[in-house]
Design a protein around this motif. Structure first.
Motif, PDB file in Angstrom:
ATOM      1  N   SER A  18      -7.494   5.558   1.213  1.00  0.00           N
ATOM      2  CA  SER A  18      -8.548   4.554   1.089  1.00  0.00           C
ATOM      3  C   SER A  18      -9.291   4.448   2.423  1.00  0.00           C
ATOM      4  O   SER A  18      -8.799   4.876   3.455  1.00  0.00           O
ATOM      5  CB  SER A  18      -7.946   3.204   0.705  1.00  0.00           C
ATOM      6  N   VAL A  19     -10.500   3.852   2.370  1.00  0.00           N
ATOM      7  CA  VAL A  19     -11.302   3.750   3.592  1.00  0.00           C
ATOM      8  C   VAL A  19     -10.538   2.974   4.663  1.00  0.00           C
ATOM      9  O   VAL A  19     -10.527   3.357   5.840  1.00  0.00           O
ATOM     10  CB  VAL A  19     -12.635   3.019   3.317  1.00  0.00           C
ATOM     11  N   GLU A  20      -9.910   1.868   4.247  1.00  0.00           N
ATOM     12  CA  GLU A  20      -9.201   1.041   5.238  1.00  0.00           C
ATOM     13  C   GLU A  20      -8.133   1.868   5.951  1.00  0.00           C
ATOM     14  O   GLU A  20      -7.977   1.793   7.155  1.00  0.00           O
ATOM     15  CB  GLU A  20      -8.523  -0.158   4.556  1.00  0.00           C
ATOM     16  N   GLU A  79       1.998   9.285  -5.825  1.00  0.00           N
ATOM     17  CA  GLU A  79       2.224  10.658  -5.371  1.00  0.00           C
ATOM     18  C   GLU A  79       3.511  11.240  -5.954  1.00  0.00           C
ATOM     19  O   GLU A  79       3.746  12.439  -5.861  1.00  0.00           O
ATOM     20  CB  GLU A  79       2.365  10.694  -3.843  1.00  0.00           C
ATOM     21  N   ASP A  92      -7.830   0.468  -3.440  1.00  0.00           N
ATOM     22  CA  ASP A  92      -8.631   1.699  -3.532  1.00  0.00           C
ATOM     23  C   ASP A  92      -7.727   2.920  -3.560  1.00  0.00           C
ATOM     24  O   ASP A  92      -6.669   2.930  -2.959  1.00  0.00           O
ATOM     25  CB  ASP A  92      -9.534   1.827  -2.296  1.00  0.00           C
ATOM     26  N   GLY A  93      -8.190   3.953  -4.241  1.00  0.00           N
ATOM     27  CA  GLY A  93      -7.522   5.247  -4.155  1.00  0.00           C
ATOM     28  C   GLY A  93      -6.211   5.326  -4.905  1.00  0.00           C
ATOM     29  O   GLY A  93      -5.424   6.221  -4.676  1.00  0.00           O
ATOM     30  N   ILE A  94      -5.963   4.362  -5.803  1.00  0.00           N
ATOM     31  CA  ILE A  94      -4.739   4.399  -6.600  1.00  0.00           C
ATOM     32  C   ILE A  94      -5.137   4.620  -8.055  1.00  0.00           C
ATOM     33  O   ILE A  94      -5.943   3.861  -8.603  1.00  0.00           O
ATOM     34  CB  ILE A  94      -3.952   3.075  -6.466  1.00  0.00           C
ATOM     35  N   GLY A 125       0.830  -1.210   0.000  1.00  0.00           N
ATOM     36  CA  GLY A 125       0.000   0.000   0.000  1.00  0.00           C
ATOM     37  C   GLY A 125       0.853   1.243   0.000  1.00  0.00           C
ATOM     38  O   GLY A 125       0.618   2.190  -0.756  1.00  0.00           O
ATOM     39  N   SER A 159       1.015   3.983  -2.991  1.00  0.00           N
ATOM     40  CA  SER A 159       0.658   5.374  -2.676  1.00  0.00           C
ATOM     41  C   SER A 159       1.806   6.306  -3.019  1.00  0.00           C
ATOM     42  O   SER A 159       1.610   7.362  -3.633  1.00  0.00           O
ATOM     43  CB  SER A 159       0.341   5.519  -1.189  1.00  0.00           C
ATOM     44  N   TYR A 188      -2.865   5.157   0.876  1.00  0.00           N
ATOM     45  CA  TYR A 188      -3.270   6.415   1.489  1.00  0.00           C
ATOM     46  C   TYR A 188      -4.610   6.870   0.925  1.00  0.00           C
ATOM     47  O   TYR A 188      -4.827   6.819  -0.274  1.00  0.00           O
ATOM     48  CB  TYR A 188      -2.235   7.520   1.236  1.00  0.00           C
TER      49      TYR A 188
END
Lengths: 322, 307
Positions: free
Chosen positions: B274-276, A110, A126-128, A102, A106, B272
């Motif tokens: 993410s919900v988790e 970034e 998620d979020g990537i 993770g 991340s 970074y």
């Protein structure tokens, strides 16, 4: 005397604050273990991007400096490769951090690091922004269920494996083993090893609760010491008789069976770059894919060469012949 | 040096005065700077943690009530649930249980060092306690994993990974904190208390029990609370022996998890934003809030201190 003491104390404090600030963008594990390194590495990353833009014209560059972070499972391999690479190219400076998949994903999205290592596809996190990242499948890791040698079996069908991990079967005697209760050893929810094992070993079924540990060495120790314990480990941890790797549906858990696609539980080790790799990052990734690393360093470290795979898999887990 | 001797007395006086005022100013700036840095660091960490910790509720719309009261933690399921109660419970349980073991031991040791055998007791116990402080937490965890867990497994039920194992490891870890502060508290009691009590005909034990302990009580409680704060924040050693399961434990021999162990287990794997990841920050925020509560208790106790 007093003045120097006071001064050094103040200097120490300032250093501490600096470390805190540097760690702000980074992850918990690293903060404790190599906080002081990080300040260096981040400045290195800064220099790295500068020199890369300078040398953007010539892709063959092997100088400058880059920072790599991510998957702790890949860290030993990449660090060893970086060391070899640097001894051949003294101009190059490559810093390799661990910290978890993770963190790697991340930080690379970034732009904090040049290469982010991950043992899962970026699409699965998620979020990537997965479409901005370029995937380099550097190696393959096979893993299988590992049991305490006292349970008395070394082969299990996939159906039974699912039943064991979902808690339907609670005693090894039900599978023809010794009369001992089954103890599950899990990984944390977010772990890439767990995701791989659940997806390809248990066909996505959620494992029942059990002791949860992150480090493979700890998992191995618990399995070897606890009667009736079962967990899952990468092939490279089966170096002695303290735990027994299970064959699945009669297919032995070894490198050849993973390469031919017969053994189902394996995962790519990804190196991601933000956009196409350039400069030193590209040279280093090419070096990772070269025969020197793929047939020399990789098997030595217990990984499977990704160039030798006869099958391939996409982010959705679909397996196809190459 | 020679120059100095050549100066007249008046000049020397002026020079030293100037020197002193310069030194005064420099010293003042230095310590003010130190204080400012420390305050800034604390405040910014608090603000950062609050902002990050609230994101899971504000951005990801995790219900705070579910987070604090539900026992169901499954952030990666198709229908994710974020109940952190088992971890909050685990954290508080190991903290209070370890204080229950360590407080009597620590205070007993402190009385031994200050009242019973001040000379050789201190000589023997002091280095032992300092040694305990110096052992890194990973070593405590490793010893717990290789000795304590198998021991509990063989003499009890289950796998050995349990609240009990976590409690024992933690109580040894916080013992030095409690003993050191308690020793200072007992040592700081004015000897007139002791002498007065003995002069009234009380025995040594009566003096300790009826006079010294009540007088030192607020400081002793401060020692215990500080020990608990240390236990509450410990992650590594506990993680290695507690088992880290998501369900509420039914007995001392059941495995459990604490807020800190869940954070350290998952932090590196989550991305970074993410919900988790955000829910892990929320757990960090809860840790901070409970630590503040510990500090408030300490301050309240200090204000009650009479001696």
């Amino acid at each position: 005397m007093k003045k120097t003491k006071l001064l050094s104390f103040a200097a120490l404090l300032i250093l501490l604050i600096g470390m805190l600030a540097a760690c702000g963008s980074s992850n918990g594990e690293e903060q404790e273990s190599n906080g002081s390194n990080e300040t260096d590495q981040e400045t290195d990353a800064g220099q790295g991007s500068e020199s890369e833009s300078d040398e953007g014209a010539s892709d063959e560059s092997a100088s400058g400096s880059i920072t790599i972070s991510g998957s702790s499972a890949m860290q030993p391999l990449v660090a060893a490769a970086a060391e070899q690479f640097m001894s051949e190219n003294p101009e190059a400076d490559i810093q390799v951090n661990a910290g978890g998949s993770g963190t790697g994903l991340s930080e690379v999205s970034e732009g904090t690091v040049d290469i982010g290592n991950s043992d899962v596809f970026a699409e699965e996190k998620d979020g990537i922004p997965a479409d901005e990242l370029v995937d380099h499948k550097v190696a393959v890791v096979g893993m299988t269920a590992a049991v305490n040698p006292g349970v008395g079996i070394d082969d299990i069908s996939k159906e039974d494996l699912k039943k064991v991990f979902t808690g339907e079967i609670t005693n090894w005697s039900e599978l023809g083993g010794e009369d001992v209760d089954i103890t599950l050893v899990n990984r944390p929810d977010s772990s890439g090893t767990r995701a791989t094992f659940v997806n390809f070993g248990l066909d996505g079924e959620t494992p029942a609760e059990g002791v949860t540990e992150d480090s493979s060495n700890t998992v191995k120790q618990i399995i070897s010491e606890t009667e009736g314990a079962i967990g899952y480990l990468a092939f490279s941890y089966f170096t002695d008789d303290s735990v027994t790797p299970l064959s699945i549906d009669g297919v032995e858990a070894n490198d050849e069976n993973v390469q031919s696609g017969e053994f189902p539980i394996w995962a790519y080790q990804h190196s991601y770059t933000n956009g196409e790799a350039e400069g030193l990052a590209k040279t280093f990734l090419d070096y990772l894919m070269s025969d020197e690393v793929q047939t020399g360093l990789l098997p030595e470290q217990g990984y499977i060469a990704s160039t030798k795979m006869q099958v391939e898999r996409d982010a959705e887990g679909n397996q196809t012949d190459k | 040096m020679e120059n100095k001797a050549a100066l007249s007395a008046g000049e020397r006086l002026i020079k030293s005065k100037r020197n002193r005022s310069l030194g005064e100013l420099r010293g003042k700036i230095l310590v003010t700077l130190c204080a400012l840095i420390m305050i800034t660091a604390t405040v910014s960490v608090t603000i950062f943690l609050t902002v990050k910790g609230l994101q899971s509720f504000l951005v990801n719309h995790v219900s705070p009530i579910e987070f604090l009261t539900s026992t169901n933690w499954n952030p990666l399921a198709d229908d994710p649930s974020y109940g952190a109660l088992p971890f909050i419970f685990g954290s508080l349980a190991v903290t209070f249980l370890s204080a229950l073991i360590a407080a009597p031991l620590g205070i007993g040791g402190a009385i031994f060092m200050t009242e019973i055998a001040p000379s050789w007791g201190r000589k023997v116990l002091q280095p032992v306690i300092e040694l305990l402080v110096g052992i890194p937490s990973v070593v405590y965890g490793f010893i717990g994993l290789t000795i304590l867990v198998p021991f509990i497994r063989e003499h009890g039920t289950g796998t050995g990974f349990s609240i009990l194992a976590g409690t024992i490891v933690l109580s040894i870890m916080i013992l030095p904190t409690i003993t050191t502060i308690a020793t200072d508290a007992m040592g700081a009691l004015p000897s007139s208390l002791r002498e007065g009590s003995l002069a009234l005909g009380a025995t040594r034990w009566q003096t300790i029990r009826k006079v010294l302990l009540p007088a030192a009580l607020p400081s002793l409680l401060t020692a215990v609370v500080l020990g608990m704060a240390r236990a509450f924040g410990e992650a590594l050693a506990v993680q290695m022996v507690i088992g880290n399961v998501r369900s509420l434990p039914a007995s001392l021999l059941d495995p459990s998890a604490t807020l800190t162990t869940i954070i350290t287990l998952n932090m590196g794997h989550t991305t970074y934003g993410s919900v988790e990841n955000n829910t892990l920050w929320s757990m960090g925020l809860i840790l901070l809030i409970i630590s503040f509560v510990f500090i408030l208790i300490v301050r309240y106790l200090s204000s009650r201190r009479k001696i």
